[in-house]
Design a protein around this motif. Structure first.
Motif, PDB file in Angstrom:
ATOM      1  N   UNK A 125       0.868  -1.175   0.000  1.00 48.97           N
ATOM      2  CA  UNK A 125       0.000   0.000   0.000  1.00 48.97           C
ATOM      3  C   UNK A 125       0.904   1.224   0.000  1.00 48.97           C
ATOM      4  N   UNK A 126       0.831   1.997  -1.077  1.00 50.30           N
ATOM      5  CA  UNK A 126       1.606   3.224  -1.190  1.00 50.30           C
ATOM      6  C   UNK A 126       0.688   4.373  -0.762  1.00 50.30           C
ATOM      7  N   UNK A 127       0.802   4.807   0.501  1.00 52.18           N
ATOM      8  CA  UNK A 127      -0.094   5.814   1.065  1.00 52.18           C
ATOM      9  C   UNK A 127       0.545   7.195   0.958  1.00 52.18           C
ATOM     10  N   UNK A 128      -0.084   8.085   0.203  1.00 49.78           N
ATOM     11  CA  UNK A 128       0.470   9.431  -0.017  1.00 49.78           C
ATOM     12  C   UNK A 128       1.943   9.331  -0.392  1.00 49.78           C
ATOM     13  N   UNK A 129       2.232   8.457  -1.342  1.00 43.28           N
ATOM     14  CA  UNK A 129       3.616   8.098  -1.662  1.00 43.28           C
ATOM     15  C   UNK A 129       4.111   8.816  -2.903  1.00 43.28           C
ATOM     16  N   UNK A 130       5.211   9.539  -2.749  1.00 45.02           N
ATOM     17  CA  UNK A 130       5.900  10.095  -3.911  1.00 45.02           C
ATOM     18  C   UNK A 130       6.600   8.941  -4.632  1.00 45.02           C
TER      19      UNK A 130
ATOM     20  N   UNK B 231      -4.046   7.559  -2.626  1.00 45.39           N
ATOM     21  CA  UNK B 231      -3.756   8.978  -2.765  1.00 45.39           C
ATOM     22  C   UNK B 231      -4.659   9.818  -1.859  1.00 45.39           C
ATOM     23  N   UNK B 232      -4.185  11.003  -1.512  1.00 45.36           N
ATOM     24  CA  UNK B 232      -4.962  11.944  -0.716  1.00 45.36           C
ATOM     25  C   UNK B 232      -5.484  13.053  -1.623  1.00 45.36           C
TER      26      UNK B 232
ATOM     27  N   UNK C  51       3.174  13.991  -6.676  1.00 40.97           N
ATOM     28  CA  UNK C  51       2.712  14.036  -8.068  1.00 40.97           C
ATOM     29  C   UNK C  51       1.824  12.811  -8.259  1.00 40.97           C
ATOM     30  N   UNK C  52       0.520  12.993  -8.503  1.00 44.61           N
ATOM     31  CA  UNK C  52      -0.395  11.846  -8.509  1.00 44.61           C
ATOM     32  C   UNK C  52      -0.316  11.022  -9.798  1.00 44.61           C
ATOM     33  N   UNK C  53      -0.832   9.805  -9.694  1.00 48.53           N
ATOM     34  CA  UNK C  53      -1.060   8.951 -10.862  1.00 48.53           C
ATOM     35  C   UNK C  53       0.207   8.673 -11.664  1.00 48.53           C
TER      36      UNK C  53
END
Length: 290
Positions: free
Chosen positions: A144-149, A236-237, A244-246
């Motif tokens: 789980x990549x939580x709010x992960x750059x 993502x938050x 940088x999302x997505x």
């Protein structure tokens, strides 16, 4: 009513209470120390069931996830939260790369004899989480990549990886700055509009922050970017100003699932612990059912 009947009713009431309180016993929090050479890692553990590991964000403690861990334990999971070097009773050489931070987590999982587990990496914690999946694929079945750059950028982007709001990120934990300036930085980098950033005025560990930034800077992104080959939840938050999302899904394909936590910033856990824990639990159940 006879004395015998009263005694039976009291006994049945006690049995009923015992049958309805396993969630209370599952909340017993333990702290253990795992030693490996000159490294010692403190781990906070609670709950029973399939294992979920949570790795904290840059320069911060695993205690940030007290409520998330409580909810996951209530939901039927065993939650392990290793403290990074320089926090709590965790210690070891501090000028190391990302492989060393991943090895610290591996030593905890080997000690617990967990087998492959679901690992949650929040913000900076996503980097050793992915590194662990590369170095020890026998210990990771999902990430789980939580709010992960991500560490990489979409094609055509002119930004610098891990470069967004660098001054605000580093300044938030700079205890030498005035509180008013730190609150400004916390609002800019970590919290969604309307959320109180004051809980994060404390809980910063500058030595750990420096060591983790060093590991990030000296470890090539390609060494850990893909996180091996396991399924990934890109959590993502909605108001994350840092990430940088997505990025993950276009580069890693169908093994990545994207989910957005509403009304949360980069901090995520203190803002929306229930939504965060629910998303992690849903993903973990799917992974453990495979």
């Amino acid at each position: 009513m006879t004395f015998k009947r009263i005694a039976i009713l009291v006994l049945l009431a006690g049995l009923s209470t015992a049958c309805t309180t396993p969630s209370v016993s599952s909340q017993r929090i333990e702290r253990t120390l795992v030693k490996r050479g000159d490294v010692q890692i403190e781990t906070i553990s609670q709950g029973k069931g399939p294992v979920i590991v949570i790795l904290p964000s840059l320069g911060r403690s695993a205690e940030d996830y007290d409520e998330v861990a409580r909810l996951l334990a209530t939901d039927g999971f065993r939650v392990l939260r290793p403290e990074p070097r320089g926090i709590g009773q965790s210690k070891g050489p501090m000028k190391v790369d990302m492989h060393a931070f991943a090895a610290d987590v591996a030593s905890v999982l080997d000690h617990e004899n967990t087998g492959p587990v679901v690992v949650v990496g929040h913000a900076w914690g996503s980097q050793p989480a992915r590194m662990l999946a590369v170095d020890r694929p026998d210990l990771v079945r999902g990430l789980v990549m939580a709010a992960a750059s991500a560490g990489k950028l979409p094609p055509g982007s002119t930004e610098k990886p891990y470069g967004r709001l660098r001054e605000a990120i580093d300044g938030s934990g700079n205890l030498a700055l005035p509180e008013s300036q730190r609150l400004t930085y916390l609002r800019q980098a970590f919290f969604a509009p309307g959320h109180d950033p004051r809980p994060w005025l404390t809980g910063w560990f500058p030595q750990a922050h420096e060591a983790q930034a060093h590991a990030r800077d000296i470890t090539p992104v390609d060494a850990y970017f893909a996180g091996g080959s396991v399924p990934i939840l890109d959590l993502q938050a909605q108001y994350d100003a840092v990430v940088v999302p997505n990025v993950f899904k276009p580069m890693l394909g169908e093994r990545v699932t994207v989910q957005v936590i509403d009304d949360a910033g980069h901090a995520m856990a203190p803002e929306q612990p229930r939504a965060m824990s629910a998303a992690i639990a849903h993903f973990a159940r799917r992974i453990y059912a495979q």
